[in-house]
Every structure is written in C-alpha cells, then in structure tokens.
Design a protein around this motif. Structure first.
Motif, PDB file in Angstrom:
ATOM      1  N   GLY A  14       0.781  -1.369  -0.049  1.00 48.27           N
ATOM      2  CA  GLY A  14       0.086  -0.162  -0.053  1.00 48.27           C
ATOM      3  C   GLY A  14       0.734   1.161  -0.108  1.00 48.27           C
ATOM      4  O   GLY A  14       1.978   1.290   0.140  1.00 48.27           O
ATOM      5  N   PRO A  15       0.313   2.347  -0.117  1.00 50.52           N
ATOM      6  CA  PRO A  15       0.948   3.765  -0.086  1.00 50.52           C
ATOM      7  C   PRO A  15       1.730   3.705   1.159  1.00 50.52           C
ATOM      8  O   PRO A  15       1.552   3.416   2.064  1.00 50.52           O
ATOM      9  CB  PRO A  15      -0.331   4.751  -0.044  1.00 50.52           C
ATOM     10  CG  PRO A  15      -1.285   4.237  -0.734  1.00 50.52           C
ATOM     11  CD  PRO A  15      -1.215   2.534   0.011  1.00 50.52           C
ATOM     12  N   LEU A  52       6.671   4.518 -12.357  1.00 50.16           N
ATOM     13  CA  LEU A  52       6.338   3.301 -11.529  1.00 50.16           C
ATOM     14  C   LEU A  52       5.623   3.624 -10.068  1.00 50.16           C
ATOM     15  O   LEU A  52       5.117   2.796  -9.767  1.00 50.16           O
ATOM     16  CB  LEU A  52       7.861   2.678 -11.088  1.00 50.16           C
ATOM     17  CG  LEU A  52       8.643   2.297 -12.250  1.00 50.16           C
ATOM     18  CD1 LEU A  52       9.857   1.708 -11.818  1.00 50.16           C
ATOM     19  CD2 LEU A  52       8.000   1.295 -12.995  1.00 50.16           C
ATOM     20  N   VAL A  53       5.680   4.859  -9.773  1.00 49.36           N
ATOM     21  CA  VAL A  53       5.054   5.391  -8.789  1.00 49.36           C
ATOM     22  C   VAL A  53       4.472   6.566  -9.129  1.00 49.36           C
ATOM     23  O   VAL A  53       4.783   7.410  -9.773  1.00 49.36           O
ATOM     24  CB  VAL A  53       6.031   5.553  -7.444  1.00 49.36           C
ATOM     25  CG1 VAL A  53       6.418   4.149  -6.970  1.00 49.36           C
ATOM     26  CG2 VAL A  53       6.949   6.422  -7.476  1.00 49.36           C
ATOM     27  N   THR A  54       3.466   7.190  -8.359  1.00 47.22           N
ATOM     28  CA  THR A  54       2.733   8.517  -8.052  1.00 47.22           C
ATOM     29  C   THR A  54       2.914   8.844  -6.926  1.00 47.22           C
ATOM     30  O   THR A  54       2.995   8.145  -5.733  1.00 47.22           O
ATOM     31  CB  THR A  54       1.250   8.405  -8.639  1.00 47.22           C
ATOM     32  OG1 THR A  54       0.457   7.697  -7.699  1.00 47.22           O
ATOM     33  CG2 THR A  54       1.282   7.983  -9.956  1.00 47.22           C
ATOM     34  N   LEU A  69       3.476   7.752  -1.486  1.00 48.86           N
ATOM     35  CA  LEU A  69       3.877   7.121  -2.831  1.00 48.86           C
ATOM     36  C   LEU A  69       3.072   6.093  -3.005  1.00 48.86           C
ATOM     37  O   LEU A  69       3.010   5.127  -2.180  1.00 48.86           O
ATOM     38  CB  LEU A  69       5.211   6.771  -2.796  1.00 48.86           C
ATOM     39  CG  LEU A  69       6.496   8.088  -2.751  1.00 48.86           C
ATOM     40  CD1 LEU A  69       7.503   7.598  -2.130  1.00 48.86           C
ATOM     41  CD2 LEU A  69       6.581   8.555  -3.996  1.00 48.86           C
ATOM     42  N   GLU A  70       2.728   5.536  -4.243  1.00 44.59           N
ATOM     43  CA  GLU A  70       1.502   4.619  -4.612  1.00 44.59           C
ATOM     44  C   GLU A  70       2.119   4.059  -5.823  1.00 44.59           C
ATOM     45  O   GLU A  70       2.585   4.747  -6.953  1.00 44.59           O
ATOM     46  CB  GLU A  70       0.254   5.145  -4.574  1.00 44.59           C
ATOM     47  CG  GLU A  70      -0.561   3.958  -4.495  1.00 44.59           C
ATOM     48  CD  GLU A  70      -2.079   4.414  -4.510  1.00 44.59           C
ATOM     49  OE1 GLU A  70      -2.875   3.554  -4.389  1.00 44.59           O
ATOM     50  OE2 GLU A  70      -2.511   5.658  -4.202  1.00 44.59           O
ATOM     51  N   LEU A  71       2.211   2.812  -5.893  1.00 47.63           N
ATOM     52  CA  LEU A  71       2.518   2.113  -7.166  1.00 47.63           C
ATOM     53  C   LEU A  71       1.479   2.184  -8.042  1.00 47.63           C
ATOM     54  O   LEU A  71       0.527   2.303  -8.024  1.00 47.63           O
ATOM     55  CB  LEU A  71       2.753   0.548  -7.096  1.00 47.63           C
ATOM     56  CG  LEU A  71       3.877  -0.071  -6.378  1.00 47.63           C
ATOM     57  CD1 LEU A  71       3.715  -1.581  -5.931  1.00 47.63           C
ATOM     58  CD2 LEU A  71       4.903   0.372  -6.840  1.00 47.63           C
ATOM     59  N   ALA A 177      -1.015   7.364  10.095  1.00 51.34           N
ATOM     60  CA  ALA A 177      -1.230   8.470   9.640  1.00 51.34           C
ATOM     61  C   ALA A 177      -0.312   8.348   8.110  1.00 51.34           C
ATOM     62  O   ALA A 177       0.150   7.655   8.048  1.00 51.34           O
ATOM     63  CB  ALA A 177      -0.461   9.549  10.283  1.00 51.34           C
ATOM     64  N   GLY A 178      -0.692   9.109   7.214  1.00 46.19           N
ATOM     65  CA  GLY A 178      -0.273   9.015   5.767  1.00 46.19           C
ATOM     66  C   GLY A 178      -0.845   8.004   4.987  1.00 46.19           C
ATOM     67  O   GLY A 178      -0.482   7.953   3.831  1.00 46.19           O
ATOM     68  N   GLY A 179      -1.615   7.141   5.552  1.00 48.11           N
ATOM     69  CA  GLY A 179      -2.532   6.218   4.601  1.00 48.11           C
ATOM     70  C   GLY A 179      -1.687   4.945   4.474  1.00 48.11           C
ATOM     71  O   GLY A 179      -2.089   3.964   3.815  1.00 48.11           O
ATOM     72  N   GLY A 180      -0.455   4.894   4.899  1.00 49.11           N
ATOM     73  CA  GLY A 180       0.425   3.630   4.489  1.00 49.11           C
ATOM     74  C   GLY A 180       0.020   2.449   5.434  1.00 49.11           C
ATOM     75  O   GLY A 180      -0.412   2.605   6.351  1.00 49.11           O
ATOM     76  N   ARG A 181       0.267   1.305   4.916  1.00 51.65           N
ATOM     77  CA  ARG A 181      -0.007   0.082   5.566  1.00 51.65           C
ATOM     78  C   ARG A 181       1.385  -0.621   6.094  1.00 51.65           C
ATOM     79  O   ARG A 181       1.237  -1.533   6.929  1.00 51.65           O
ATOM     80  CB  ARG A 181      -0.910  -0.795   5.171  1.00 51.65           C
ATOM     81  CG  ARG A 181      -2.263  -0.341   4.886  1.00 51.65           C
ATOM     82  CD  ARG A 181      -3.013  -1.508   4.083  1.00 51.65           C
ATOM     83  NE  ARG A 181      -2.392  -1.186   2.603  1.00 51.65           N
ATOM     84  CZ  ARG A 181      -2.538  -2.413   1.841  1.00 51.65           C
ATOM     85  NH1 ARG A 181      -3.481  -3.444   2.406  1.00 51.65           N
ATOM     86  NH2 ARG A 181      -2.078  -2.511   0.771  1.00 51.65           N
TER      87      ARG A 181
END
Length: 186
Positions: A14-15, A52-54, A69-71, A177-181
């Motif tokens: 994940g992001p 490769l990422v956004t 960052l997200e793939l 925080a930040g949405g990452g897992r």
C-alpha cells in the motif's frame, strides 16, 4: 542489489512515504542491509520519473509535508517480477524479507521457488567441481562455493518449512497517519 525492486515490492503493501520504507527495511534486516536515506529518496524520484509510482503531497500540521507514494500498474508489475524472478544469490535474504511483508499469502511458495533455484545452482557447482582439472586452486574455490550454497539450501529449507509462521510474524506497529500500511517505526 536492486533498491528499485525492493522499494517497489514494499509498496505492494500500500501507499507509503520514503521514511516508512527506509524504517521498514531497517526493522526487517537491521545491520544486514543498510541503505542511506539519500539512496532511498533518489531511487523513489527515479521511480516517479519513470512512471512506476505516483506521489501526492500530504499536509502535516507540525511537520513538513510528506510525499505519499503509490505504485502504478507498471510499478506493480515490476515489483511482482522482482520478487518472483530468479535472482542473484546475494538478493535471497532481502527478497524473502520483502516478500514476507508484501505477499505474506505467497511467502512459502516464494521461499520454495528460491530453494529450487539455489538447489539447481548447487547441482551445477557439483558438476563444475567434477569437471575442474585441478589446476591451481580451482577445485578448492569451487568446493568453497559448494559449502556456502549447501548452507544456504539448508537455511532456505528451514525458511520454507516455517513459511506460515514467518509470514504471520509481527511486523511492528501499523502506520496510522499518511495512509500507508507498512510498519511505521518512526
């Protein structure tokens, strides 16, 4: 070692932001594989440039903004390819550490694939030893590689056999925080 493959594979979970990725590597591999923050951010910038990422900016009230960052689909394909392709012997531990986090449901199968790869390398080394004519130190050099590869095969068999346990092992506290897992060890 392909840092780009490592980072892309970690983003399968994940992001995440750069610090999370670096902290995850430190938590998983400790002193075995040290990567400087400058290397991580330079590689992430190249990955963004190459599609490769956004990245999206996440505002923080008391700290500078972060890049989450997200793939992309292309980045996801590259990450899976890095994890699943036959790799160099010196990437084995890192590939499995990242696979444990990114693809826990497939960890045991990936460990089996790597074990099969390294077992084939061991067979090739034994054949090479039998072909060496004994000139110089050749036979001893090949024998040293055989011993190293035998140890690696034994280790990989143990990892494969404990695959379910290793994939389910705690991964640190989860990022809120930040949405990452990814494990956020900040």
């Amino acid at each position: 070692m392909g840092l780009q493959g490592v980072l892309a594979s970690l983003l399968l979970d994940g992001p995440a932001h750069g610090y999370q990725l670096q902290a995850t590597l430190a938590a998983e591999l400790g002193p075995l594989w040290v990567t400087r923050a400058s290397q991580v951010y330079l590689t992430l910038g190249r990955m963004q440039r190459d599609g490769l990422v956004t990245a999206r900016r996440v505002r923080q009230s008391t700290r500078p903004d972060r890049q989450l960052l997200e793939l992309t689909a292309r980045g996801r394909a590259e990450a899976l390819e890095w994890l699943e392709r036959p790799g160099q012997a010196d990437e084995v531990v890192v590939r499995l550490a990242v696979a444990r986090l990114a693809l826990p449901d497939r960890f045991r199968d990936l460990a089996e694939t790597v074990l099969t790869e390294r077992s084939a390398a061991l067979r090739s080394l034994r054949e090479l030893r039998d072909e060496v004519d004994g000139g110089g130190f050749q036979r001893e050099a090949v024998q040293a590689e055989i011993f190293r590869t035998q140890a690696e095969v034994r280790w990989l068999a143990g990892v494969r056999d404990r695959g379910q346990e290793l994939a389910a092992a705690p991964r640190g506290r989860r990022a809120k925080a930040g949405g990452g897992r990814l494990a956020d060890l900040a």
